[in-house]
Structure formats: C-alpha cells, structure tokens
Motif scaffolding. Structure first.
Motif, mmCIF file in Angstrom:
data_model
loop_
_atom_site.group_PDB
_atom_site.id
_atom_site.type_symbol
_atom_site.label_atom_id
_atom_site.label_comp_id
_atom_site.label_asym_id
_atom_site.label_seq_id
_atom_site.Cartn_x
_atom_site.Cartn_y
_atom_site.Cartn_z
ATOM 1 N N ALA A 6 5.887 11.963 -10.508
ATOM 2 C CA ALA A 6 5.589 12.062 -9.102
ATOM 3 C C ALA A 6 5.233 10.595 -8.663
ATOM 4 O O ALA A 6 5.754 10.166 -7.448
ATOM 5 N N MET A 7 4.359 9.963 -9.260
ATOM 6 C CA MET A 7 4.049 8.615 -8.981
ATOM 7 C C MET A 7 5.175 7.511 -9.350
ATOM 8 O O MET A 7 5.572 6.859 -8.269
ATOM 9 N N VAL A 8 6.201 7.870 -10.259
ATOM 10 C CA VAL A 8 7.306 6.875 -10.171
ATOM 11 C C VAL A 8 8.107 7.393 -9.221
ATOM 12 O O VAL A 8 8.750 6.179 -8.409
ATOM 13 N N ALA A 9 8.375 8.464 -8.474
ATOM 14 C CA ALA A 9 9.118 9.013 -7.673
ATOM 15 C C ALA A 9 8.468 8.297 -6.319
ATOM 16 O O ALA A 9 9.612 8.114 -5.484
ATOM 17 N N SER A 10 7.555 8.180 -6.137
ATOM 18 C CA SER A 10 6.686 7.610 -5.071
ATOM 19 C C SER A 10 7.030 6.297 -4.978
ATOM 20 O O SER A 10 6.560 5.799 -3.816
ATOM 21 N N GLY A 11 7.249 5.687 -6.018
ATOM 22 C CA GLY A 11 7.089 4.041 -5.925
ATOM 23 C C GLY A 11 5.668 3.559 -6.313
ATOM 24 O O GLY A 11 5.704 2.173 -6.506
ATOM 25 N N HIS A 12 4.655 4.418 -6.650
ATOM 26 C CA HIS A 12 3.495 3.775 -7.089
ATOM 27 C C HIS A 12 3.226 3.233 -8.500
ATOM 28 O O HIS A 12 2.643 2.480 -8.715
ATOM 29 N N LEU A 13 4.304 3.889 -9.348
ATOM 30 C CA LEU A 13 4.363 3.409 -10.702
ATOM 31 C C LEU A 13 5.659 3.125 -11.089
ATOM 32 O O LEU A 13 6.807 3.508 -10.470
ATOM 33 N N ASP A 14 5.707 2.051 -11.776
ATOM 34 C CA ASP A 14 7.058 1.464 -12.186
ATOM 35 C C ASP A 14 7.454 1.697 -13.834
ATOM 36 O O ASP A 14 6.236 1.459 -14.535
ATOM 37 N N ALA A 15 8.709 2.079 -14.067
ATOM 38 C CA ALA A 15 8.751 2.363 -15.444
ATOM 39 C C ALA A 15 9.109 0.796 -16.055
ATOM 40 O O ALA A 15 9.812 0.182 -15.354
ATOM 41 N N VAL A 16 8.259 0.314 -17.102
ATOM 42 C CA VAL A 16 8.594 -1.213 -17.675
ATOM 43 C C VAL A 16 8.960 -1.384 -18.839
ATOM 44 O O VAL A 16 8.848 -2.430 -19.568
ATOM 45 N N GLY A 17 9.728 -0.243 -19.487
ATOM 46 C CA GLY A 17 10.194 -0.541 -20.948
ATOM 47 C C GLY A 17 9.505 0.676 -21.811
ATOM 48 O O GLY A 17 9.278 1.643 -21.438
ATOM 49 N N GLU A 18 9.461 0.093 -23.031
ATOM 50 C CA GLU A 18 9.076 1.123 -23.854
ATOM 51 C C GLU A 18 8.238 0.545 -25.134
ATOM 52 O O GLU A 18 8.477 -0.864 -25.229
ATOM 53 N N ARG A 19 7.392 1.054 -25.873
ATOM 54 C CA ARG A 19 6.709 0.541 -26.947
ATOM 55 C C ARG A 19 6.555 1.654 -28.002
ATOM 56 O O ARG A 19 6.302 2.894 -27.708
ATOM 57 N N ASP A 20 7.091 1.492 -29.311
ATOM 58 C CA ASP A 20 7.034 2.674 -30.427
ATOM 59 C C ASP A 20 7.704 3.728 -29.926
ATOM 60 O O ASP A 20 7.312 4.867 -30.333
ATOM 61 N N GLY A 21 8.659 3.692 -29.129
ATOM 62 C CA GLY A 21 9.789 4.867 -28.721
ATOM 63 C C GLY A 21 9.095 5.617 -27.450
ATOM 64 O O GLY A 21 9.463 6.708 -27.259
ATOM 65 N N ARG A 22 7.815 5.155 -27.104
ATOM 66 C CA ARG A 22 7.449 5.532 -25.816
ATOM 67 C C ARG A 22 7.672 4.841 -24.521
ATOM 68 O O ARG A 22 7.254 3.627 -24.461
ATOM 69 N N ALA A 23 7.866 5.790 -23.284
ATOM 70 C CA ALA A 23 8.146 5.028 -22.128
ATOM 71 C C ALA A 23 6.790 4.304 -21.696
ATOM 72 O O ALA A 23 5.658 4.949 -21.936
ATOM 73 N N LEU A 24 6.911 3.006 -21.086
ATOM 74 C CA LEU A 24 5.887 2.673 -20.669
ATOM 75 C C LEU A 24 6.003 2.442 -19.056
ATOM 76 O O LEU A 24 6.910 1.996 -18.467
ATOM 77 N N ASP A 49 0.772 -1.176 0.044
ATOM 78 C CA ASP A 49 -0.038 -0.131 0.037
ATOM 79 C C ASP A 49 0.947 1.387 -0.035
ATOM 80 O O ASP A 49 1.135 1.551 0.810
ATOM 81 N N ARG A 50 0.954 1.783 -1.215
ATOM 82 C CA ARG A 50 1.809 3.193 -1.497
ATOM 83 C C ARG A 50 0.944 4.406 -1.485
ATOM 84 O O ARG A 50 0.179 4.036 -2.752
ATOM 85 N N ALA A 51 1.406 5.335 -1.304
ATOM 86 C CA ALA A 51 0.362 6.477 -1.641
ATOM 87 C C ALA A 51 0.926 6.870 -2.982
ATOM 88 O O ALA A 51 2.112 7.015 -3.198
ATOM 89 N N PRO A 52 0.027 7.260 -3.925
ATOM 90 C CA PRO A 52 0.436 7.529 -5.105
ATOM 91 C C PRO A 52 1.567 8.737 -5.393
ATOM 92 O O PRO A 52 2.208 8.616 -6.241
ATOM 93 N N TYR A 53 1.383 9.770 -4.630
ATOM 94 C CA TYR A 53 2.012 11.025 -4.613
ATOM 95 C C TYR A 53 3.058 11.266 -3.546
ATOM 96 O O TYR A 53 3.575 12.423 -3.307
ATOM 97 N N GLY A 54 3.192 10.323 -2.703
ATOM 98 C CA GLY A 54 3.979 10.662 -1.564
ATOM 99 C C GLY A 54 3.196 11.245 -0.598
ATOM 100 O O GLY A 54 1.859 11.114 -0.272
ATOM 101 N N ARG A 55 3.578 12.295 0.183
ATOM 102 C CA ARG A 55 3.058 13.077 1.201
ATOM 103 C C ARG A 55 2.280 14.284 0.691
ATOM 104 O O ARG A 55 2.580 14.782 -0.276
ATOM 105 N N GLY A 56 1.310 14.842 1.110
ATOM 106 C CA GLY A 56 0.728 16.096 1.010
ATOM 107 C C GLY A 56 -0.528 15.801 0.204
ATOM 108 O O GLY A 56 -1.029 14.820 -0.020
#
Length: 133
Positions: free
Chosen positions: A57-75, A3-10
């Motif tokens: 912000a969600m990546v920095a807080s750990g709520h989202l992970d970068a999981v690669g790329e598709r057609d030159g766009r980050a996933l 259970d992680r907050a999507p944006y950290g605190r605030g």
C-alpha cells in the motif's frame, strides 16, 4: 521532502501507523523483514503478513520506493523525491540517495518506444568509501 500520506486516503489502523513510523525510522534501504522487526519494537502485535500488505500500500501511494534487492530480497526506502528518478544504494550501510535519470533521452533504433525502465546503482556512499580507504 514531499508530504505524502503513507497509505493514500482512508483510515489508518494502529498497526499500519506503527509500520509507517517504523519505516520513517529505518534511515536507508530495508527489506520487509527488516521493517517487520522494527515495527514489532513499536507494536509487538504486528504480523509479517500485515507488514507485506502495508508495504504494498505504501509503494502504491508513493510513500515508499522499491530501490533494488539484497540477497534475493526486495529493498524499499522512504525516498520523498518527486518525479522520475533512480536510486544509489550503499552496499555497506544501506544509505539510499536519489539520482537523476540519465537514460531518459536515449532512443533505441528502429522506432522502439521505451515505456518504462529500472536502474539501481550499488556501491559505497561517501562516508563508507572513506572508511574503506
């Protein structure tokens, strides 16, 4: 799932709450543009620049992970797996599965010290592989 907050605190704005809800609904790997389309279904006033800032912000807080790329766009994906791991991304349906790291024990010769690495596996998830024959 941790259970992680999507944006950290605030305080979380209405638009960021909509973006977080949209991310939870994605069900697999998605680009920022994919997320923006889904977020606008919830709140038509959500701008693409706001989605980019929210994803950062969600990546920095750990709520989202970068999981690669598709057609030159980050996933990205809502992973929830704690600790160091990698991702397997289905190239057909976008399903994302966490996979343990198989390279942590490798030690390059000559005293080289690994400080970070990235591994993303692309292929077909079980259901898509069965449909493909």
């Amino acid at each position: 799932m941790e259970d992680r907050a999507p944006y950290g605190r605030g305080r979380v704005s209405r638009q960021r709450a909509s973006i977080s809800a949209a991310a939870a609904m994605m069900g697999g790997a998605f680009s920022v543009d994919d997320l923006a389309v889904r977020a606008r279904e919830i709140d038509p006033g959500v701008g693409t620049a706001t989605v980019y800032r929210a994803v950062a912000a969600m990546v920095a807080s750990g709520h989202l992970d970068a999981v690669g790329e598709r057609d030159g766009r980050a996933l990205y994906a809502v992973c929830g797996e704690a600790g160091h791991h990698h991702h397997a991304v289905c190239t057909s349906c976008g399903r994302v599965e966490a996979t343990p790291c198989a390279v942590e024990h490798l030690v390059p010769p000559g005293g080289f010290r690994v400080t970070r690495h990235e591994v993303t596996l692309y292929g077909l998830c079980g259901p898509c592989a069965r449909r493909a024959g």
